[in-house]
Design a protein around this motif. Structure first.
Motif, short mmCIF file in Angstrom:
data_model
loop_
_atom_site.label_atom_id
_atom_site.label_comp_id
_atom_site.label_asym_id
_atom_site.label_seq_id
_atom_site.Cartn_x
_atom_site.Cartn_y
_atom_site.Cartn_z
N TYR A 280 38.62 98.53 51.48
CA TYR A 280 39.82 98.56 52.30
C TYR A 280 40.70 99.76 52.00
O TYR A 280 41.44 100.22 52.85
CB TYR A 280 40.63 97.27 52.15
CG TYR A 280 41.59 97.26 51.00
CD1 TYR A 280 42.94 97.56 51.21
CD2 TYR A 280 41.17 96.98 49.72
CE1 TYR A 280 43.81 97.58 50.15
CE2 TYR A 280 42.04 96.99 48.67
CZ TYR A 280 43.36 97.27 48.89
OH TYR A 280 44.23 97.30 47.85
N THR B 42 40.99 99.05 57.85
CA THR B 42 39.52 99.12 57.75
C THR B 42 38.85 98.05 58.58
O THR B 42 37.74 98.24 59.06
CB THR B 42 39.03 98.99 56.30
OG1 THR B 42 39.79 97.99 55.64
CG2 THR B 42 39.20 100.30 55.57
N HIS C 272 39.86 105.14 41.69
CA HIS C 272 38.76 104.76 42.56
C HIS C 272 37.48 105.49 42.19
O HIS C 272 36.40 104.91 42.17
CB HIS C 272 39.09 105.04 44.02
CG HIS C 272 38.01 104.58 44.93
ND1 HIS C 272 37.23 105.44 45.64
CD2 HIS C 272 37.54 103.35 45.20
CE1 HIS C 272 36.33 104.76 46.33
NE2 HIS C 272 36.50 103.49 46.09
N MET D 42 45.48 106.67 42.48
CA MET D 42 44.64 105.77 43.24
C MET D 42 43.25 106.36 43.39
O MET D 42 42.25 105.71 43.17
CB MET D 42 45.26 105.55 44.62
CG MET D 42 45.67 104.14 44.83
SD MET D 42 46.86 103.95 46.18
CE MET D 42 46.22 104.99 47.45
N THR D 43 43.25 107.65 43.80
CA THR D 43 41.98 108.32 44.02
C THR D 43 41.21 108.44 42.71
O THR D 43 40.00 108.20 42.66
CB THR D 43 42.24 109.71 44.63
OG1 THR D 43 43.09 109.53 45.77
CG2 THR D 43 40.96 110.39 45.06
N GLY E 115 42.59 94.26 53.06
CA GLY E 115 42.10 95.01 54.22
C GLY E 115 42.80 94.67 55.52
O GLY E 115 42.69 95.40 56.49
N GLU F 232 43.68 93.80 43.32
CA GLU F 232 43.15 93.28 44.58
C GLU F 232 42.82 91.81 44.43
O GLU F 232 42.51 91.34 43.36
CB GLU F 232 41.85 94.02 44.94
CG GLU F 232 42.05 95.45 45.32
CD GLU F 232 40.73 96.19 45.40
OE1 GLU F 232 39.67 95.56 45.26
OE2 GLU F 232 40.79 97.42 45.58
N PHE G 63 39.58 102.75 50.50
CA PHE G 63 38.95 104.03 50.32
C PHE G 63 37.76 104.21 51.23
O PHE G 63 37.12 103.24 51.58
CB PHE G 63 38.53 104.19 48.86
CG PHE G 63 39.70 104.03 47.97
CD1 PHE G 63 40.62 105.06 47.86
CD2 PHE G 63 39.94 102.84 47.32
CE1 PHE G 63 41.74 104.92 47.05
CE2 PHE G 63 41.06 102.71 46.52
CZ PHE G 63 41.96 103.73 46.39
N SER H 233 34.75 95.28 55.25
CA SER H 233 36.04 95.99 55.26
C SER H 233 36.81 95.69 53.98
O SER H 233 37.52 96.54 53.47
CB SER H 233 36.86 95.63 56.49
OG SER H 233 37.30 94.30 56.46
N GLU H 234 36.65 94.48 53.44
CA GLU H 234 37.33 94.18 52.18
C GLU H 234 36.73 94.99 51.04
O GLU H 234 37.41 95.34 50.09
CB GLU H 234 37.26 92.70 51.86
CG GLU H 234 38.26 91.87 52.63
CD GLU H 234 39.67 92.44 52.56
OE1 GLU H 234 40.16 92.69 51.46
OE2 GLU H 234 40.28 92.65 53.62
N PHE I 107 42.35 97.46 39.62
CA PHE I 107 43.05 97.29 40.88
C PHE I 107 43.59 95.89 41.09
O PHE I 107 42.89 94.92 40.83
CB PHE I 107 42.14 97.62 42.07
CG PHE I 107 41.95 99.09 42.26
CD1 PHE I 107 42.99 99.87 42.77
CD2 PHE I 107 40.78 99.71 41.90
CE1 PHE I 107 42.83 101.22 42.93
CE2 PHE I 107 40.62 101.07 42.06
CZ PHE I 107 41.64 101.83 42.57
N ARG J 287 31.07 101.01 42.16
CA ARG J 287 31.48 99.61 42.33
C ARG J 287 30.70 98.65 41.44
O ARG J 287 30.87 97.45 41.54
CB ARG J 287 31.35 99.15 43.80
CG ARG J 287 32.51 99.62 44.61
CD ARG J 287 32.38 99.22 46.07
NE ARG J 287 33.23 100.13 46.83
CZ ARG J 287 32.91 100.67 47.98
NH1 ARG J 287 31.77 100.39 48.54
NH2 ARG J 287 33.74 101.48 48.59
#
Lengths: 468, 468
Positions: free
Chosen positions: A146, A349, B103, B99-100, B321, B118, A148, A142-143, B116, B109
């Motif tokens: 989270y 998520t 992403h 954001m989108t 998350g 995060e 998207f 989930s992380e 981000f 990834r």
């Protein structure tokens, strides 16, 4: 219990006819003499009641023409006041919410709860669900995503699309996971309507929706409900007079009345929606909790034009605390919904992954079958008690799914007084006026059989029976 | 990389001064000749740039008096269009969200992510957190109170109130748990401001907030930021000219610049807020991720009048998350927030219980200490590389907490082109214009060191260095 006077009975019956849309906005009221004859009361009683309704601005007179039903003014949305002041008395957001009030009543939780439409205590389900959860794995996955996609976990959306199986919503790209159906309804409403706009709403209706619509300052046009669900003939008149932004409906196991919109009316509703180019918001929370017979297909499944915005939730079939619901809608609407959803980032998520890992185990269909039997048994227990009350003047339709009995009391009984007495004996239920846009005495109560055990239902019903 | 022309440099510098509020709305621009001398360019360049800015309606001329900074029109909020149509190009909600977009850039990834904000990969934390979760117990307790109280789990609110320890917010009744700080900000904004209203906002600012404000159709009055945080002198002028509904600020480890509002300015800001009776929305997401030195107390702690609405989140100190944040505010505001929150029912109780069971284990303070060291080490790795770029014309302030380096590039370098080149080599970061209300070339990029490992930072920075 104190009996209502004849005047009160007549006054509240009139009020209910207006608020529930039985007498639609703009329609002409029967002349005093005619109604007096019909209802077997004195003309003076009707004159008096009409005068009171006029003072309340529920009806108005046109000289030489008669009396007409007036539109309820839309409640003011968020009040513009100095930000440090308390909420003023008049605004929709200032009323202590029904949810909060009811909850205060359930209070210590020792009360027998016929009030909330919550799922029962599926002990086996909880164990199964919990067993499927590997917290470390869920945290890690989930992380990883989270944020998207904003629309929700793709696996879960695919699963939903497949489960729903309806032609229109097999595309996972047309499904969004939301924080319960309430968030789905809130976003949908905010996208489709501005404060002051009109929407057409079944009356009575789900109080969470009612509270939401009123808080957003929407003008509610009531559409009455009978044994076959929403009165499409009345809706037709409404649509030809005004242009509501959308039509809100719970067509299957309607909350609070438990009715099912007939197949013929489903087709008529869709045809009207197409003709007037007004979208339908279909709230389908109870669909999967039918008893022996499957209900007719959702409006969304019959919808060839993409006019239906479909909302459902896992709250009723699994746990409300999951706060996971979904929307299925056509692409342009989904695009807007996605933008709107981004404003609060995304649905949890962690919980989406938890649900997904449970669903993958494949035990869901079995659980659903069990839950259906479980609720059917509970409904039967309640039914037995209710049947014995028929000679005392109550009436009701036996539900074929969902969570509720909508019980019509003898007109002289005040549901509020009954509730007060019941609370004293530790039983809680919802009174009919909670499902209407204005407080009004009306001879209905909603009894929910989903929450208590069979023994609890027995006990609570014995208390209610003794009070009636 | 292609170098900007002198004209482009001048034009974008002017644009940035206006959009960031360095030249506040309504202020007079320097005469062409004067500015040309000051910046060492031809008068014609300035004339040309002023003309272009006037076409864009960023400035206007008053005959015989000069040129002035114009207010940006508020973006239209949710557009009123046929509900089945796609979003029109002009509306705020139609722009593909940053954001989108970002992403999509992170995409597979596998890209090195400096984009981000995060939290990092705290493997130990995840294991600890997961160990504390007993899914069956959590299911049972969270289902028992999934709806209530709307404000959130009382134990969690007490814990937060105690942790915050600030005099103003020790009352758990003045704390609400939200679905991340983004929901907190969304609800707060919706309560305080209507579409078309003005708010005062630091520029540059957090793009999640910016996107939210624009989507709600708010008129943004920019307040510039310098090394000591928000320019209170500029804010003072703004407040005496217009009445924004609130002042939005990230006073501690500001996003994106990393600055800390000095103690003197904190007092000035509070005094201004009191004088003009305009609330402050304090977004304090990074407070607890300081390095060696604790930052000054939150505005909320210094606030004697209840003028501050305080927002924080567990996303940065634990996991994003979780989607758990909180608001602390005075009672009347909390009352309104509670009513608003009811519209979407409540924050996920399952996750609230999960967090509560982790916090009870008492490992949080140790984790926090570790996380601080962890991010400080990562910042140091990034710093080493950045220092070597100073001779090439970059500049930056070394952060003392938070997640970001705000890097000023040589004016001739286009951040967008740099990003394009970086993406080709699998590195992603945020360009400065993402933090302003209008797309504009400006010589800043934001590099986030929280997400990658030290090795990842090394690798990414080597690539960026080679590109510069």
């Amino acid at each position: 219990m104190q009996r209502k006077t004849l005047y009160q009975t007549v006054y509240h019956r009139l009020r209910y006819q207006i608020l529930s849309g039985d007498w639609p906005i703009g329609s002409k009221l029967p002349p005093e003499r005619k109604l007096a004859e019909e209802w077997g009361v004195s003309r003076n009683t009707i004159v008096h009641a009409y005068a009171d309704l006029e003072t309340e601005e529920l009806i108005y007179s046109r000289v030489g023409s008669g009396r007409y039903v007036q539109a309820l003014p839309p409640p003011s949305a968020l009040p513009r006041l100095h930000w440090k002041d308390s909420l003023p008395g008049g605004s929709a957001l200032s009323a202590p919410s029904l949810m909060t009030e009811l909850h205060a009543l359930v209070g210590t939780r020792s009360a027998l709860n016929f009030a909330f439409g919550e799922g029962g205590n599926h002990t086996r389900l909880k164990a199964q669900f919990a067993k499927g959860i590997d917290p470390l794995h869920i945290l890690e996955t989930s992380e990883a995503d989270y944020l998207f996609p904003v629309q929700g976990l793709p696996e879960l959306r695919s699963w939903i699309a497949e489960w729903m199986g309806c032609e229109q919503i097999t595309e996972p790209s047309q499904v969004m996971i939301t924080s319960g159906s309430q968030e789905a309804l809130q976003m949908t409403t905010a996208i489709l309507a501005n404060p002051g706009d009109s929407i057409a709403v079944e009356m009575p209706t789900y109080f969470g929706a009612l509270h939401l619509f009123q808080s957003l300052g929407l003008h509610l046009i009531p559409v009455p409900v009978d044994n076959e669900g929403m009165r499409i003939d009345v809706l037709e008149g409404i649509l030809s007079r005004s242009r509501p932004r959308f039509i809100y409906t719970v067509p299957t196991f309607h909350n609070p009345t438990g009715t099912i919109l007939s197949e013929a009316r489903r087709q008529q509703l869709l045809a009207l929606s197409e003709k007037h180019a007004i979208p339908i918001v279909e709230d389908d929370a109870y669909r999967h909790l039918h008893f022996n017979q499957e209900p007719p297909p959702p409006l969304k499944a019959l919808d060839r034009q993409g006019n239906v915005i479909y909302i459902n939730t896992f709250s009723k079939v699994l746990f409300p605390g999951l706060r996971l619901g979904w929307v299925a809608a056509n692409r342009p609407f989904m695009e807007r919904l996605t933008r709107y959803k981004e404003l609060s980032i995304s649905t949890n998520t962690f919980v989406q992954h938890a649900l997904w890992s449970y669903l993958q185990k494949g035990a869901f269909q079995d659980h659903l079958q069990e839950a259906r039997c479980h609720y059917q048994r509970q409904a039967a227990v309640m039914d037995e008690h209710l049947r014995q009350l028929i000679p005392k003047g109550i009436s009701y339709m036996t539900p074929t799914g969902g969570f509720y009995y909508w019980v019509s009391l003898p007109e002289q009984v005040s549901p509020k007084e009954l509730l007060q007495k019941a609370i004293e004996q530790n039983v809680v239920f919802a009174t009919g006026d909670m499902f209407l846009p204005r407080e009004t005495e009306q001879p209905f109560i909603r009894l929910c059989y989903s929450h208590e055990t069979e023994a609890g239902i027995e006990q609570g019903m014995r208390i209610l029976s003794s009070l009636l």
